[in-house]
Design a protein around this motif. Structure first.
Motif, PDB file in Angstrom:
ATOM      1  N   SER A   1       0.852  -1.198   0.000  1.00 28.62           N
ATOM      2  CA  SER A   1       0.000   0.000   0.000  1.00 28.62           C
ATOM      3  C   SER A   1       0.883   1.242   0.000  1.00 28.62           C
ATOM      4  O   SER A   1       1.993   1.240   0.547  1.00 28.62           O
ATOM      5  CB  SER A   1      -0.964  -0.014   1.187  1.00 28.62           C
ATOM      6  N   GLY A   2       0.398   2.294  -0.647  1.00 32.12           N
ATOM      7  CA  GLY A   2       1.144   3.550  -0.701  1.00 32.12           C
ATOM      8  C   GLY A   2       1.801   3.805  -2.042  1.00 32.12           C
ATOM      9  O   GLY A   2       2.551   4.755  -2.190  1.00 32.12           O
ATOM     10  N   ILE A   3       1.502   2.962  -3.033  1.00 28.92           N
ATOM     11  CA  ILE A   3       2.030   3.209  -4.384  1.00 28.92           C
ATOM     12  C   ILE A   3       0.910   3.878  -5.189  1.00 28.92           C
ATOM     13  O   ILE A   3      -0.220   3.389  -5.207  1.00 28.92           O
ATOM     14  CB  ILE A   3       2.443   1.885  -5.070  1.00 28.92           C
ATOM     15  N   ASP A   4       1.224   5.014  -5.834  1.00 23.83           N
ATOM     16  CA  ASP A   4       0.189   5.736  -6.581  1.00 23.83           C
ATOM     17  C   ASP A   4       0.085   5.289  -8.029  1.00 23.83           C
ATOM     18  O   ASP A   4      -0.987   5.329  -8.616  1.00 23.83           O
ATOM     19  CB  ASP A   4       0.458   7.239  -6.513  1.00 23.83           C
ATOM     20  N   ALA A   5       1.216   4.914  -8.637  1.00 25.59           N
ATOM     21  CA  ALA A   5       1.191   4.464 -10.041  1.00 25.59           C
ATOM     22  C   ALA A   5       2.458   3.672 -10.315  1.00 25.59           C
ATOM     23  O   ALA A   5       3.430   3.752  -9.554  1.00 25.59           O
ATOM     24  CB  ALA A   5       1.106   5.666 -10.984  1.00 25.59           C
ATOM     25  N   TYR A   6       2.422   2.915 -11.421  1.00 22.91           N
ATOM     26  CA  TYR A   6       3.626   2.230 -11.890  1.00 22.91           C
ATOM     27  C   TYR A   6       4.158   2.965 -13.105  1.00 22.91           C
ATOM     28  O   TYR A   6       3.377   3.510 -13.904  1.00 22.91           O
ATOM     29  CB  TYR A   6       3.300   0.781 -12.295  1.00 22.91           C
ATOM     30  N   GLU A   7       5.477   2.963 -13.219  1.00 23.40           N
ATOM     31  CA  GLU A   7       6.110   3.508 -14.430  1.00 23.40           C
ATOM     32  C   GLU A   7       6.927   2.371 -15.028  1.00 23.40           C
ATOM     33  O   GLU A   7       7.889   1.905 -14.406  1.00 23.40           O
ATOM     34  CB  GLU A   7       7.007   4.702 -14.082  1.00 23.40           C
ATOM     35  N   LEU A   8       6.547   1.933 -16.219  1.00 25.88           N
ATOM     36  CA  LEU A   8       7.209   0.799 -16.853  1.00 25.88           C
ATOM     37  C   LEU A   8       8.453   1.257 -17.596  1.00 25.88           C
ATOM     38  O   LEU A   8       8.360   2.106 -18.487  1.00 25.88           O
ATOM     39  CB  LEU A   8       6.220   0.213 -17.870  1.00 25.88           C
ATOM     40  N   ASN A   9       9.614   0.708 -17.215  1.00 26.80           N
ATOM     41  CA  ASN A   9      10.850   1.006 -17.953  1.00 26.80           C
ATOM     42  C   ASN A   9      10.968  -0.030 -19.059  1.00 26.80           C
ATOM     43  O   ASN A   9      11.252  -1.198 -18.796  1.00 26.80           O
ATOM     44  CB  ASN A   9      12.043   0.920 -16.991  1.00 26.80           C
ATOM     45  N   ILE A  10      10.739   0.409 -20.297  1.00 23.23           N
ATOM     46  CA  ILE A  10      10.776  -0.560 -21.402  1.00 23.23           C
ATOM     47  C   ILE A  10      12.096  -0.477 -22.190  1.00 23.23           C
ATOM     48  O   ILE A  10      12.203  -1.009 -23.289  1.00 23.23           O
ATOM     49  CB  ILE A  10       9.551  -0.420 -22.344  1.00 23.23           C
ATOM     50  N   SER A  11      13.118   0.158 -21.575  1.00 20.48           N
ATOM     51  CA  SER A  11      14.441   0.220 -22.214  1.00 20.48           C
ATOM     52  C   SER A  11      15.279  -0.995 -21.828  1.00 20.48           C
ATOM     53  O   SER A  11      16.475  -0.883 -21.554  1.00 20.48           O
ATOM     54  CB  SER A  11      15.167   1.501 -21.808  1.00 20.48           C
ATOM     55  N   CYS A  12      14.642  -2.166 -21.755  1.00 20.39           N
ATOM     56  CA  CYS A  12      15.346  -3.380 -21.329  1.00 20.39           C
ATOM     57  C   CYS A  12      15.320  -4.394 -22.459  1.00 20.39           C
ATOM     58  O   CYS A  12      14.311  -4.508 -23.161  1.00 20.39           O
ATOM     59  CB  CYS A  12      14.634  -4.029 -20.140  1.00 20.39           C
ATOM     60  N   PRO A  13      16.417  -5.164 -22.600  1.00 18.92           N
ATOM     61  CA  PRO A  13      16.403  -6.197 -23.635  1.00 18.92           C
ATOM     62  C   PRO A  13      15.482  -7.347 -23.244  1.00 18.92           C
ATOM     63  O   PRO A  13      15.473  -7.774 -22.095  1.00 18.92           O
ATOM     64  CB  PRO A  13      17.861  -6.665 -23.700  1.00 18.92           C
ATOM     65  N   ASN A  14      14.711  -7.835 -24.193  1.00 21.93           N
ATOM     66  CA  ASN A  14      13.844  -8.990 -23.959  1.00 21.93           C
ATOM     67  C   ASN A  14      14.664 -10.244 -24.251  1.00 21.93           C
ATOM     68  O   ASN A  14      15.057 -10.495 -25.390  1.00 21.93           O
ATOM     69  CB  ASN A  14      12.633  -8.892 -24.908  1.00 21.93           C
ATOM     70  N   THR A  15      14.950 -11.030 -23.218  1.00 15.83           N
ATOM     71  CA  THR A  15      15.845 -12.182 -23.394  1.00 15.83           C
ATOM     72  C   THR A  15      15.237 -13.233 -24.328  1.00 15.83           C
ATOM     73  O   THR A  15      15.951 -13.969 -24.984  1.00 15.83           O
ATOM     74  CB  THR A  15      16.194 -12.816 -22.033  1.00 15.83           C
ATOM     75  N   ARG A  16      13.908 -13.266 -24.408  1.00 18.00           N
ATOM     76  CA  ARG A  16      13.246 -14.243 -25.295  1.00 18.00           C
ATOM     77  C   ARG A  16      13.279 -13.789 -26.758  1.00 18.00           C
ATOM     78  O   ARG A  16      13.242 -14.609 -27.663  1.00 18.00           O
ATOM     79  CB  ARG A  16      11.776 -14.419 -24.895  1.00 18.00           C
ATOM     80  N   ALA A  17      13.305 -12.480 -26.969  1.00 11.23           N
ATOM     81  CA  ALA A  17      13.292 -11.969 -28.354  1.00 11.23           C
ATOM     82  C   ALA A  17      14.721 -11.627 -28.786  1.00 11.23           C
ATOM     83  O   ALA A  17      14.968 -10.603 -29.419  1.00 11.23           O
ATOM     84  CB  ALA A  17      12.373 -10.765 -28.474  1.00 11.23           C
ATOM     85  N   GLY A  18      15.681 -12.488 -28.417  1.00 10.43           N
ATOM     86  CA  GLY A  18      17.070 -12.343 -28.849  1.00 10.43           C
ATOM     87  C   GLY A  18      17.730 -11.057 -28.377  1.00 10.43           C
ATOM     88  O   GLY A  18      18.601 -10.513 -29.047  1.00 10.43           O
TER      89      GLY A  18
END
Ligand SMILES: Cc1cc2nc3c(=O)[nH]c(=O)nc-3n(C[C@H](O)[C@H](O)[C@H](O)COP(=O)(O)O)c2cc1C
Length: 328
Positions: free
Chosen positions: A136-153
Motif C-alpha cells: 500500500s502507498g504506491i500511486d502508479a507504476y512507471e514501466l521502464n521498457i528500455s530493457c532487452p527482452n531475453t526471449r526476443a534475442g
C-alpha cells in the motif's frame, strides 16, 4: 475552479495572483508538476536529510524487478561534457524487499510515490507488478521498457512497437494502479512507440530515458564504462528530449511527462510549454539535490508573474505560421 484567463487579466495590476500549479495525471492529483526521476533519487529516504520531500510533486523510485539484482561491475559511471554516462545495470532490492523495507517510509510522505518497474521477459514485468500490487502507498507504476527482452534475442522492448504493445498490455492487465510507460529515445520515430504504448493501455507516457552512448580512455584504449556502452543523461540531452516530448504530446491523448537534462525552472517550463503535463528531474539530483524544489518555486514564480495557472501553460507553444512543417 480557476478564473479563466480573460477574467484574471482584468484583475488590477499589483493584485497578488496565486497560481494553481497542481496537476491531475492518470486520476492522481499532484500538488505540483515536479517529480524526481527513477535511478537518480534512490528510494527517496536517501535524500530525506537534504531536502523536504513533502514539497515534491512525486518521487519515482529506482527500477524494481521481481527478484533482487546486483547490477554491472564498476566502473559504472563516467562524467562527460554537460552530462554523464551510466551503466548501473538496474541494481535493486527486488519487489518483495521494496514493499517490506522501503515502502513504509514513502507511505509516510504527502508526496506521490511512483514505482518504476522492469524485467527481461514479459512475465518478469507481470510478476513484479503482482508483488507490488500488495504494497500500500504506491500511486502508479512507471514501466521502464528500455530493457532487452531475453526471449526476443535481446531486442529492446522499447525499440519495437510490437514488443512495446505486448509488455504494456500484459502489465496493464496485471496492474491495480495507473500504468505510466517510460519511452526509450533510442528509436527513429518516438511517436510510433508512443502510439503503440497508448493503444496497449498506457495511462500516461514519460520520456525520455537515457541515450545509448560511450566513451573511451585513449591511453588504455578501453571503454570508460565496463559495460562498454552506457546511458547518456544530463543537460547534454535536453534539446533532443524536448523535441521528442513536443512530438509525442502532439501524437497522443494521454498525458506526457517530460524528462531529460532539466536543471532549472526555465528548462522545466520549456518542456511544459512543449506539451508536458509534468516533469522529472534526474541527473541534476546528483550535483544539486535541491534542484527539484528550486524548479517548483521557479515555476510558481513564473506563473505568478504571467498571471497564469499551470494548466494554461501546458502545450501553449506558439508555432509561427511561417514555420516549416512540424516534424511529425
Ligand atoms: C544513474 C542513473 C540510473 C538510472 N536508473 C533508471 C532506472 O532504474 N529506471 C529508469 O526508467 N530510468 C533510469 N534512469 C534514467 C533517468 O530516470 C532519466 O530518464 C534520464 O537520466 C534522463 O533524465 P536526466 O537528464 O534529467 O538525468 C537512470 C539514470 C541515471 C543517471
Amino acid at each position: 475552479m480557476a478564473a479563466p484567463i480573460a477574467e484574471r487579466e482584468r484583475t488590477p495590476a499589483g493584485t497578488e495572483f496565486n497560481p494553481q500549479i497542481g496537476v491531475e495525471i492518470s486520476g492522481i492529483h499532484f500538488a505540483n508538476p515536479v517529480l524526481t526521476a527513477s535511478g537518480t533519487f534512490g528510494y527517496g529516504q536517501e535524500f530525506a536529510r537534504l531536502i523536504d520531500l513533502n514539497q515534491l510533486g512525486g518521487i519515482v523510485v529506482k527500477g524494481i524487478s521481481a527478484e533482487p539484482m546486483e547490477g554491472n561491475p564498476p566502473p559504472r559511471i563516467y562524467e562527460t561534457e554537460a552530462g554523464m554516462l551510466n551503466a548501473i545495470g538496474l541494481q535493486n532490492v527486488g519487489a518483495r524487499r521494496f514493499v517490506e523495507e522501503k515502502l513504509p517510509f514513502l507511505r509516510g510522505l504527502r508526496t506521490r510515490t511512483i514505482v518504476n518497474v522492469f524485467g527481461y521477459t514479459t512475465e518478469d514485468y507481470v510478476r513484479a507488478i503482482e508483488i507490488l500490487n500488495d504494497g500500500s502507498g504506491i500511486d502508479a507504476y512507471e514501466l521502464n521498457i528500455s530493457c532487452p527482452n531475453t526471449r526476443a534475442g535481446g531486442m529492446v522492448y522499447g525499440n519495437d512497437p510490437r514488443l512495446t504493445a505486448e509488455v504494456v498490455a500484459a502489465s496493464k492487465r496485471a496492474a491495480r494502479r495507473p500504468l505510466w510507460v517510460k519511452l526509450s529515445p533510442n528509436v527513429t520515430d518516438i511517436t510510433e512507440l508512443a502510439r503503440a504504448a497508448e493503444s496497449a493501455g498506457a495511462d500516461a507516457l514519460t520520456l525520455v530515458n537515457t541515450f545509448v552512448g560511450m566513451a573511451i580512455d585513449i591511453e588504455t584504449r578501453t571503454p570508460r564504462v565496463s559495460n562498454v556502452t552506457a546511458g547518456l543523461s544530463g543537460p547534454a540531452i535536453k534539446p533532443v528530449a524536448l523535441r521528442m516530448v513536443y512530438q509525442t504530446a502532439r501524437a497522443v491523448r494521454v498525458p506526457v511527462i517530460g524528462i531529460g537534462g532539466i536543471a532549472s525552472a526555465e528548462d522545466a517550463l520549456e518542456f511544459i510549454i512543449a506539451g508536458a503535463s509534468a516533469v522529472q528531474i534526474g541527473t541534476a539530483n546528483f550535483y544539486a539535490p535541491d534542484t527539484a524544489l528550486r524548479v517548483v518555486e521557479g515555476i510558481r514564480a513564473w506563473c505568478r508573474s504571467k498571471r497564469l495557472n499551470l494548466s494554461d501553460v501546458v502545450g501553449s507553444i506558439k508555432i509561427p505560421p511561417s514555420a516549416a512543417s512540424p516534424v511529425s
